[in-house]
Design an enzyme around this catalytic site. Structure first.
Site, mmCIF file in Angstrom:
data_model
loop_
_atom_site.group_PDB
_atom_site.id
_atom_site.type_symbol
_atom_site.label_atom_id
_atom_site.label_comp_id
_atom_site.label_asym_id
_atom_site.label_seq_id
_atom_site.Cartn_x
_atom_site.Cartn_y
_atom_site.Cartn_z
ATOM 1 N N ILE A 158 -7.294 -9.298 8.997
ATOM 2 C CA ILE A 158 -8.104 -10.336 8.155
ATOM 3 C C ILE A 158 -7.472 -10.673 6.734
ATOM 4 O O ILE A 158 -6.903 -9.918 6.326
ATOM 5 C CB ILE A 158 -9.094 -9.796 7.375
ATOM 6 C CG1 ILE A 158 -9.982 -9.375 8.575
ATOM 7 C CG2 ILE A 158 -9.825 -10.930 7.127
ATOM 8 C CD1 ILE A 158 -10.928 -10.430 9.752
ATOM 9 N N LYS A 159 -6.928 -12.285 7.003
ATOM 10 C CA LYS A 159 -5.954 -12.757 5.746
ATOM 11 C C LYS A 159 -6.399 -13.173 4.846
ATOM 12 O O LYS A 159 -7.552 -14.238 4.839
ATOM 13 C CB LYS A 159 -5.032 -13.511 5.940
ATOM 14 C CG LYS A 159 -3.688 -14.396 5.565
ATOM 15 C CD LYS A 159 -3.189 -15.167 6.171
ATOM 16 C CE LYS A 159 -1.878 -14.924 5.958
ATOM 17 N NZ LYS A 159 -1.118 -16.599 6.642
ATOM 18 N N LEU A 160 -6.579 -12.787 3.474
ATOM 19 C CA LEU A 160 -7.344 -13.075 2.490
ATOM 20 C C LEU A 160 -6.639 -13.862 1.337
ATOM 21 O O LEU A 160 -5.222 -13.314 0.839
ATOM 22 C CB LEU A 160 -7.931 -11.581 1.655
ATOM 23 C CG LEU A 160 -9.094 -10.729 3.337
ATOM 24 C CD1 LEU A 160 -9.034 -9.468 2.807
ATOM 25 C CD2 LEU A 160 -10.693 -11.477 2.804
#
Length: 217
Positions: free
Chosen positions: A82-84
Site C-alpha cells: 500500500i502506497k501512502l
C-alpha cells in the site's frame, strides 16, 4: 540492490520479469492513468506476473478514506504494498496498516526528516524522489546519503527505495550510496546494459568467428 520497475504497462513488466531483471513494481495514479485501465484490473494482472511487492497507491488524503481504499487494494493480491503520501494522515495510516501486517510504501519524500518519520511509522519502504530534487538544482543523491546514515544510525528496518530515477547514473550512484531498492522506468533498466565498448567488442568477435567458418550448433 533490488530493482522495481516504475510502470503500469503490463507488456513492459512481463518482458522485464521474463528477463529476470525485476524484483517488484511501483505504480501511482499518473501511471494508472497512462495505462488507460481500471486500477483493480491492471494491478491484479501485474501481481499475477511478479512475485515481489507491487505498490498500489491510495488516492484519498484523509485517514479514514485512506484506510477504506487500502482495504480494497490489499484484497487484490498478497503481494500488494500500500502506497501512502508523506503526510500526517498518511503516516497514521502507515502505522495502522503495518500493524495489521501489510507492506507499506511512503511516497513523495523530499527530506531526511520526512524519511525519519516514515521509519518511525513502520514503513516497509520510503520513496525519496531524486529526479524532482535535481529539477530544483538540489542534489537528490545527498538525500539518499542522509537517509542511509540516519537509518544505519538507529537500525531502522525501512528500506530506502530510490524513486524518480531519470538516468543510468542515478542508478549507479544510488547503488554506491547503499539504497536498498531503485524503482526505475523500463527504458532506463534496459539502458543499463549498454556500453559502446561492449558493442564494439561483440562486433569484432563476430567478425573473427565468421572467418573461422565454424558453427557451434
Amino acid at each position: 540492490m533490488k530493482f522495481f520497475v516504475d510502470t503500469a504497462d503490463v507488456g513492459e513488466i512481463r518482458e522485464l520479469n521474463d528477463l529476470g531483471l525485476i524484483d517488484g513494481v511501483t505504480t501511482n495514479p499518473s501511471l494508472i492513468m497512462k495505462s488507460g485501465r481500471d486500477i483493480r484490473e491492471v494491478t491484479k494482472e501485474i501481481c499475477d506476473i511478479v512475485d515481489g511487492p507491487v505498490s498500489a497507491e491510495v488516492a484519498a488524503t484523509e485517514y479514514d478514506a485512506m484506510m477504506k481504499e487500502a482495504a480494497v487494494l490489499a484484497k487484490i493480491a498478497d503481494n500488494i504494498c500500500i502506497k501512502l503520501p508523506l503526510t500526517l494522515d498518511g503516516l497514521k495510516a502507515c502505522r495502522a496498516l503495518t500493524s495489521d501486517g501489510h507492506m507499506t510504501n511512503v511516497t513523495l519524500c523530499f527530506s531526511a526528516n520526512q524519511a525519519l518519520l516514515a521509519a518511525k511509522a513502520g514503513a516497509s519502504f520510503i520513496s525519496p524522489f531524486i529526479g524532482r530534487l535535481d529539477d530544483m538544482a538540489i542534489d537528490g543523491m545527498d538525500l539518499i546519503r542522509e537517509i542511509r546514515q540516519i537509518y544505519d544510525n538507529y537500525g531502522f528496518d525501512t528500506e530506502i527505495l530510490a524513486a524518480s530515477i531519470r538516468t543510468v547514473n542515478h542508478v549507479r550512484e544510488a547503488a554506491l550510496i547503499g539504497a536498498d531498492v531503485a524503482t526505475i522506468p523500463a527504458s532506463t533498466i534496459k539502458s543499463l546494459v549498454k556500453h559502446p565498448l561492449t558493442d564494439k567488442g561483440l562486433e569484432a568477435f563476430l567478425a573473427d568467428w565468421k572467418k573461422t567458418g565454424q558453427t557451434i550448433a
